[in-house]
Design a protein around this motif. Structure first.
Motif, PDB file in Angstrom:
ATOM      1  N   MET A   1       0.498  -1.370  -0.128  1.00 57.07           N
ATOM      2  CA  MET A   1      -0.201  -0.024   0.487  1.00 57.07           C
ATOM      3  C   MET A   1       1.368   1.323  -0.203  1.00 57.07           C
ATOM      4  N   PRO A   2       0.383   2.502  -0.610  1.00 59.12           N
ATOM      5  CA  PRO A   2       1.179   3.620  -0.638  1.00 59.12           C
ATOM      6  C   PRO A   2       1.616   4.553   0.867  1.00 59.12           C
ATOM      7  N   SER A   3       2.608   4.935   1.213  1.00 61.10           N
ATOM      8  CA  SER A   3       3.764   5.450   2.180  1.00 61.10           C
ATOM      9  C   SER A   3       3.983   6.609   2.192  1.00 61.10           C
ATOM     10  N   PRO A   4       4.338   7.830   3.732  1.00 62.64           N
ATOM     11  CA  PRO A   4       4.832   8.666   3.218  1.00 62.64           C
ATOM     12  C   PRO A   4       5.656   8.918   2.068  1.00 62.64           C
ATOM     13  N   GLU A   5       6.666   7.639   2.227  1.00 62.71           N
ATOM     14  CA  GLU A   5       7.560   7.633   0.796  1.00 62.71           C
ATOM     15  C   GLU A   5       7.392   7.157  -0.444  1.00 62.71           C
ATOM     16  N   LYS A   6       6.004   6.341  -0.499  1.00 65.52           N
ATOM     17  CA  LYS A   6       5.709   5.852  -1.286  1.00 65.52           C
ATOM     18  C   LYS A   6       4.479   6.745  -1.476  1.00 65.52           C
ATOM     19  N   PRO A   7       4.077   7.593  -2.566  1.00 66.02           N
ATOM     20  CA  PRO A   7       2.219   8.440  -1.817  1.00 66.02           C
ATOM     21  C   PRO A   7       2.220   7.303  -3.377  1.00 66.02           C
ATOM     22  N   ALA A   8       1.046   7.310  -3.137  1.00 68.00           N
ATOM     23  CA  ALA A   8      -0.326   7.173  -5.100  1.00 68.00           C
ATOM     24  C   ALA A   8      -0.115   7.505  -5.251  1.00 68.00           C
ATOM     25  N   ARG A   9      -0.282   7.254  -6.582  1.00 71.72           N
ATOM     26  CA  ARG A   9       0.074   7.774  -8.174  1.00 71.72           C
ATOM     27  C   ARG A   9      -1.121   7.581  -8.902  1.00 71.72           C
ATOM     28  N   TRP A  10      -2.429   8.496  -8.957  1.00 69.64           N
ATOM     29  CA  TRP A  10      -3.885   7.356  -9.493  1.00 69.64           C
ATOM     30  C   TRP A  10      -3.869   8.053 -10.877  1.00 69.64           C
ATOM     31  N   ARG A  11      -4.098   7.208 -11.359  1.00 67.86           N
ATOM     32  CA  ARG A  11      -4.540   7.690 -13.256  1.00 67.86           C
ATOM     33  C   ARG A  11      -6.166   7.367 -13.536  1.00 67.86           C
ATOM     34  N   ARG A  12      -6.026   7.693 -14.348  1.00 67.65           N
ATOM     35  CA  ARG A  12      -7.192   7.227 -14.923  1.00 67.65           C
ATOM     36  C   ARG A  12      -7.342   6.888 -16.550  1.00 67.65           C
ATOM     37  N   SER A  13      -7.999   6.011 -16.621  1.00 65.95           N
ATOM     38  CA  SER A  13      -7.760   5.733 -18.620  1.00 65.95           C
ATOM     39  C   SER A  13      -8.331   6.772 -19.346  1.00 65.95           C
ATOM     40  N   SER A  14      -7.505   7.214 -20.570  1.00 68.16           N
ATOM     41  CA  SER A  14      -8.125   8.135 -21.307  1.00 68.16           C
ATOM     42  C   SER A  14      -9.099   7.661 -22.229  1.00 68.16           C
ATOM     43  N   PHE A  15      -9.519   6.844 -22.165  1.00 73.80           N
ATOM     44  CA  PHE A  15     -10.762   6.049 -22.856  1.00 73.80           C
ATOM     45  C   PHE A  15     -11.765   6.844 -21.911  1.00 73.80           C
ATOM     46  N   SER A  16     -11.907   6.733 -20.653  1.00 72.19           N
ATOM     47  CA  SER A  16     -12.474   7.045 -19.691  1.00 72.19           C
ATOM     48  C   SER A  16     -13.217   8.769 -20.094  1.00 72.19           C
ATOM     49  N   ASN A  17     -12.838   9.678 -20.293  1.00 72.07           N
ATOM     50  CA  ASN A  17     -13.347  10.935 -20.459  1.00 72.07           C
ATOM     51  C   ASN A  17     -14.831  10.292 -21.249  1.00 72.07           C
ATOM     52  N   GLY A  18     -15.357  11.311 -20.879  1.00 74.54           N
ATOM     53  CA  GLY A  18     -16.947  12.100 -21.667  1.00 74.54           C
ATOM     54  C   GLY A  18     -17.731  10.177 -21.424  1.00 74.54           C
ATOM     55  N   ASN A  19     -17.692   9.067 -20.064  1.00 73.90           N
ATOM     56  CA  ASN A  19     -18.277   8.025 -19.860  1.00 73.90           C
ATOM     57  C   ASN A  19     -19.364   8.210 -18.659  1.00 73.90           C
ATOM     58  N   GLY A  20     -19.814   9.602 -18.783  1.00 77.22           N
ATOM     59  CA  GLY A  20     -20.366   9.893 -17.277  1.00 77.22           C
ATOM     60  C   GLY A  20     -19.118   9.522 -16.228  1.00 77.22           C
ATOM     61  N   GLY A  21     -18.379   9.108 -15.633  1.00 77.41           N
ATOM     62  CA  GLY A  21     -17.453   9.430 -15.046  1.00 77.41           C
ATOM     63  C   GLY A  21     -17.535   7.608 -13.963  1.00 77.41           C
ATOM     64  N   ASN A  22     -17.906   7.016 -15.157  1.00 80.86           N
ATOM     65  CA  ASN A  22     -17.741   5.479 -14.947  1.00 80.86           C
ATOM     66  C   ASN A  22     -16.375   4.457 -15.477  1.00 80.86           C
ATOM     67  N   CYS A  23     -15.999   5.404 -14.251  1.00 79.11           N
ATOM     68  CA  CYS A  23     -14.664   4.364 -14.230  1.00 79.11           C
ATOM     69  C   CYS A  23     -13.730   3.973 -12.942  1.00 79.11           C
ATOM     70  N   ILE A  24     -12.623   3.340 -13.472  1.00 79.27           N
ATOM     71  CA  ILE A  24     -11.863   3.419 -12.273  1.00 79.27           C
ATOM     72  C   ILE A  24     -10.283   3.708 -12.264  1.00 79.27           C
ATOM     73  N   GLU A  25      -9.483   4.002 -11.690  1.00 81.48           N
ATOM     74  CA  GLU A  25      -8.400   4.274 -11.375  1.00 81.48           C
ATOM     75  C   GLU A  25      -7.141   3.469 -10.281  1.00 81.48           C
ATOM     76  N   VAL A  26      -6.052   3.136 -10.899  1.00 87.35           N
ATOM     77  CA  VAL A  26      -4.870   2.617 -10.653  1.00 87.35           C
ATOM     78  C   VAL A  26      -3.921   3.860  -9.720  1.00 87.35           C
TER      79      VAL A  26
END
Length: 67
Positions: A1-26
């Motif tokens: 899991m993320p830690s202070p030394e390694k914070p989370a870097r959330w990313r969303r697929s470029s294909f998720s734009n325009g789908n009403g927000g129905n997406c996940i982030e990795v």
């Protein structure tokens, strides 16, 4: 899991734009960790590398239909 030394870097697929927000982030800092983009403070799911790879391949191959 993320830690202070390694914070989370959330990313969303470029294909998720325009789908009403129905997406996940990795989380690129912790492979296999995902969250719902509409609930960034909500639960996070974590998958083994093999399970995540199987999911990604199934999605690319269209095994979940037209989503």
């Amino acid at each position: 899991m993320p830690s202070p030394e390694k914070p989370a870097r959330w990313r969303r697929s470029s294909f998720s734009n325009g789908n009403g927000g129905n997406c996940i982030e990795v989380d690129d800092s912790c492979p296999g960790t995902v969250r719902d983009s509409k609930d960034p403070n909500g639960p996070r799911l974590r998958f083994t590398p093999d399970a995540w790879a199987a999911f990604v391949h199934a999605a690319v191959d269209g095994e979940f239909g037209d989503v």
